[in-house]
Design a protein around this motif. Structure first.
Motif, mmCIF file in Angstrom:
data_model
loop_
_atom_site.group_PDB
_atom_site.id
_atom_site.type_symbol
_atom_site.label_atom_id
_atom_site.label_comp_id
_atom_site.label_asym_id
_atom_site.label_seq_id
_atom_site.Cartn_x
_atom_site.Cartn_y
_atom_site.Cartn_z
ATOM 1 N N LYS A 183 0.848 -1.181 0.000
ATOM 2 C CA LYS A 183 0.000 0.000 0.000
ATOM 3 C C LYS A 183 0.892 1.242 0.000
ATOM 4 N N ILE A 184 0.608 2.187 -0.902
ATOM 5 C CA ILE A 184 1.421 3.401 -1.026
ATOM 6 C C ILE A 184 0.516 4.614 -0.881
ATOM 7 N N ALA A 185 0.862 5.495 0.061
ATOM 8 C CA ALA A 185 0.080 6.727 0.263
ATOM 9 C C ALA A 185 0.982 7.758 0.925
ATOM 10 N N ASN A 186 0.569 9.001 0.856
ATOM 11 C CA ASN A 186 1.394 10.091 1.368
ATOM 12 C C ASN A 186 1.075 10.383 2.840
ATOM 13 N N TYR A 187 1.231 9.362 3.690
ATOM 14 C CA TYR A 187 1.119 9.571 5.129
ATOM 15 C C TYR A 187 1.951 8.504 5.839
ATOM 16 N N HIS A 188 2.245 8.760 7.107
ATOM 17 C CA HIS A 188 3.131 7.867 7.850
ATOM 18 C C HIS A 188 2.443 6.545 8.183
ATOM 19 N N PHE A 189 3.264 5.511 8.327
ATOM 20 C CA PHE A 189 2.808 4.176 8.717
ATOM 21 C C PHE A 189 1.769 3.622 7.739
ATOM 22 N N THR A 190 1.966 3.919 6.438
ATOM 23 C CA THR A 190 1.103 3.320 5.426
ATOM 24 C C THR A 190 1.277 1.803 5.437
ATOM 25 N N THR A 191 2.538 1.353 5.538
ATOM 26 C CA THR A 191 2.843 -0.074 5.584
ATOM 27 C C THR A 191 2.827 -0.530 7.036
ATOM 28 N N LEU A 192 1.961 -1.484 7.344
ATOM 29 C CA LEU A 192 1.804 -1.956 8.716
ATOM 30 C C LEU A 192 2.381 -3.340 8.940
ATOM 31 N N SER A 193 2.956 -3.933 7.911
ATOM 32 C CA SER A 193 3.592 -5.246 8.063
ATOM 33 C C SER A 193 4.709 -5.362 7.031
ATOM 34 N N PRO A 194 5.724 -6.194 7.304
ATOM 35 C CA PRO A 194 6.816 -6.353 6.351
ATOM 36 C C PRO A 194 6.320 -6.860 5.002
ATOM 37 N N VAL A 195 6.935 -6.375 3.956
ATOM 38 C CA VAL A 195 6.565 -6.768 2.596
ATOM 39 C C VAL A 195 7.790 -7.372 1.925
ATOM 40 N N LEU A 196 7.621 -8.568 1.351
ATOM 41 C CA LEU A 196 8.710 -9.227 0.637
ATOM 42 C C LEU A 196 8.503 -9.093 -0.866
ATOM 43 N N GLY A 197 9.589 -8.868 -1.586
ATOM 44 C CA GLY A 197 9.534 -8.808 -3.042
ATOM 45 C C GLY A 197 10.728 -9.506 -3.655
ATOM 46 N N LEU A 198 10.500 -10.232 -4.747
ATOM 47 C CA LEU A 198 11.577 -10.922 -5.458
ATOM 48 C C LEU A 198 12.096 -10.010 -6.566
ATOM 49 N N VAL A 199 13.363 -9.614 -6.453
ATOM 50 C CA VAL A 199 13.986 -8.731 -7.440
ATOM 51 C C VAL A 199 14.784 -9.589 -8.408
ATOM 52 N N MET A 209 13.977 -8.940 -1.372
ATOM 53 C CA MET A 209 14.058 -7.659 -0.686
ATOM 54 C C MET A 209 12.878 -7.531 0.274
ATOM 55 N N ALA A 210 13.119 -6.964 1.448
ATOM 56 C CA ALA A 210 12.059 -6.787 2.443
ATOM 57 C C ALA A 210 11.932 -5.320 2.808
ATOM 58 N N ASP A 211 10.697 -4.838 2.781
ATOM 59 C CA ASP A 211 10.391 -3.482 3.243
ATOM 60 C C ASP A 211 10.005 -3.589 4.712
ATOM 61 N N ILE A 212 10.879 -3.078 5.594
ATOM 62 C CA ILE A 212 10.643 -3.163 7.040
ATOM 63 C C ILE A 212 9.975 -1.881 7.498
ATOM 64 N N PRO A 213 8.715 -1.951 7.961
ATOM 65 C CA PRO A 213 7.968 -0.722 8.266
ATOM 66 C C PRO A 213 8.210 -0.186 9.661
#
Length: 424
Positions: A183-199, A209-213
């Motif tokens: 989820k992408i938005a212009n406010y803080h804590f948009t991401t509430l859980s880690p997100v994994l992506g295969l690059v 790659m992991a997006d650590i929120p």
């Protein structure tokens, strides 16, 4: 719902009891003992399920108990061993003893891990026949299966971890370099859980790659969401520190950079020493003076600097190519080794035959859970069975304890309702 911690109870099955039986057949006199052995109890085994990404299933089911082995039967028939209990968890799950915190296993490989072993089946009375004891009227009970209360802790397996303050563009970056759709938005804590992506890289290479929120100042002390998710960057081979170089939200990128690295160090000294590169994001919104000033600051601290704009993808390819080259030289993702038992833990595990004795109205009441199985396999009206039972009481220390409490000849002892007179 993303759940990365859970507490459950697991127990392996008990072994089946050995049988007390004697051969009976027409025209065969005194056929002798033919009680079979009990079957083995089921093990508790943990395996990786690639389809699971959280521990949410363990919020609703808390007890996992394997089946017991079947009891032995006549004609020397061994009881059927119980099936193993298979528990599926996400890759990267750590299993710890809830009481001691000891790491029991790291479920990161495809190899199944036996956490609780089922009890062995008890020996039937066929094994206790001798030249002088031809009619044994007792057998051995099955052993109790191992059991624990454990905590499950998920630590994601990712090669690269994206860290940085909220709203610096981590989610945008992972969305443009992988198939992940955070989820992408212009406010803080948009991401509430880690997100994994295969690059995916050229020549069939790829990395996770992991997006650590939720990392903000004070995260290691529980501020924001960081204390919940810092553990997920703990395994990463490389940290990519994303910083909003434009300062459009009124924050100083230098202060942000220092604050996040401080939180990493407070959480883990080893994590703070992990290889790290800096991605100066939102460079399309920053002046050249801002970029040059921050670049000089980062270089002075010994970090590699990359100017990017995740929104326009400018500089992203160069960053990803460099990450791929770095990963070729770094050690593989950490897999934790089980922690050894301490001397105190070993003594506790060896002292499973615990009991207590209480005197009421002149009767000595013995509370010894391990004796329940023993009593189910002996014939209290048979002399040899009673001798066997007496040896168990002596070996377990119960008789020594009774004597130490001052029991006298003829005093009454009660064990689960079975009463007998103590004979010195």
């Amino acid at each position: 719902m993303f759940v990365d911690k859970a507490k459950i109870t697991i127990k392996a099955g008990n072994g089946g009891n050995g049988a007390v039986s004697f051969h009976r057949e027409k025209y065969v006199n005194a056929g002798g003992p033919d009680g079979g052995d009990g079957g083995k109890g089921g093990d508790v085994i943990f395996v990786v399920d690639e389809g699971m990404s959280t521990l949410v299933d363990f919020r609703y089911k808390k007890k996992f108990i394997a089946k017991n082995g079947e009891n032995g039967s006549s004609r020397n028939c061994t009881g059927k061993s119980a099936e193993d209990l298979i528990i599926k968890v996400p890759r990267g799950t750590l299993i710890r003893d809830a009481q001691t915190g000891r790491l029991i296993a790291d479920i990161s490989s495809n190899e199944p891990k036996v956490i609780c072993k089922g009890g062995k089946g008890g020996a039937g009375n066929q094994h206790f026949a001798t030249a002088t004891r031809q009619i044994p009227r007792f057998a051995k009970p099955g052993q109790i299966g191992e059991g624990y209360e454990v905590t499950l802790e998920l630590k994601l397996l990712a090669d690269v971890g994206l860290v940085g303050f909220p709203n610096v563009g981590k989610s945008t970056l992972i969305s443009v370099v992988s198939e992940a759709k955070p989820k992408i938005a212009n406010y803080h804590f948009t991401t509430l859980s880690p997100v994994l992506g295969l690059v995916k890289l050229d020549e069939g290479k790829s990395f996770v790659m992991a997006d650590i929120p939720g990392l903000i100042e004070g995260a290691s002390d529980g501020v924001g969401l960081g204390h919940e998710f810092l553990r997920h960057v703990d395994r990463c081979r490389l940290i990519v520190h994303v910083v909003d170089v434009s300062g459009v939200e009124g924050r100083d990128p230098k202060e942000d950079f220092i604050a996040i690295n401080k939180e990493l160090k407070l959480f883990s000294e080893d994590l703070s020493n992990r290889p790290q590169i800096v991605a100066a994001n939102k460079s399309d919104m920053a002046s050249s003076e801002q970029i040059d000033d921050f670049k000089e600051f980062v270089k002075d601290k010994g970090y590699e600097f990359f100017e990017i704009s995740a929104a326009t993808t400018a500089g992203v390819d160069k960053l990803i190519a460099h990450i791929g080259k770095m990963l070729d030289t770094l050690p593989p993702i950490t897999e934790y080794e089980p922690e050894p038992l301490t001397l105190e833990m070993i003594e506790q595990s060896q002292n499973k035959q615990q009991f207590s004795i209480e005197v009421k109205n002149g009767i000595y009441y013995v509370d010894a859970p391990f004796l329940e199985n023993v009593m189910s396999t002996v014939n209290m009206e048979d002399y040899e069975s009673l001798q066997y039972f007496q040896r168990v009481l002596r070996f377990s220390g119960i008789i020594d304890e009774l004597e130490g409490m001052g029991i006298k000849d003829g005093d009454t002892v009660d064990i689960f309702g079975f009463q007998f007179d103590f004979i010195v």
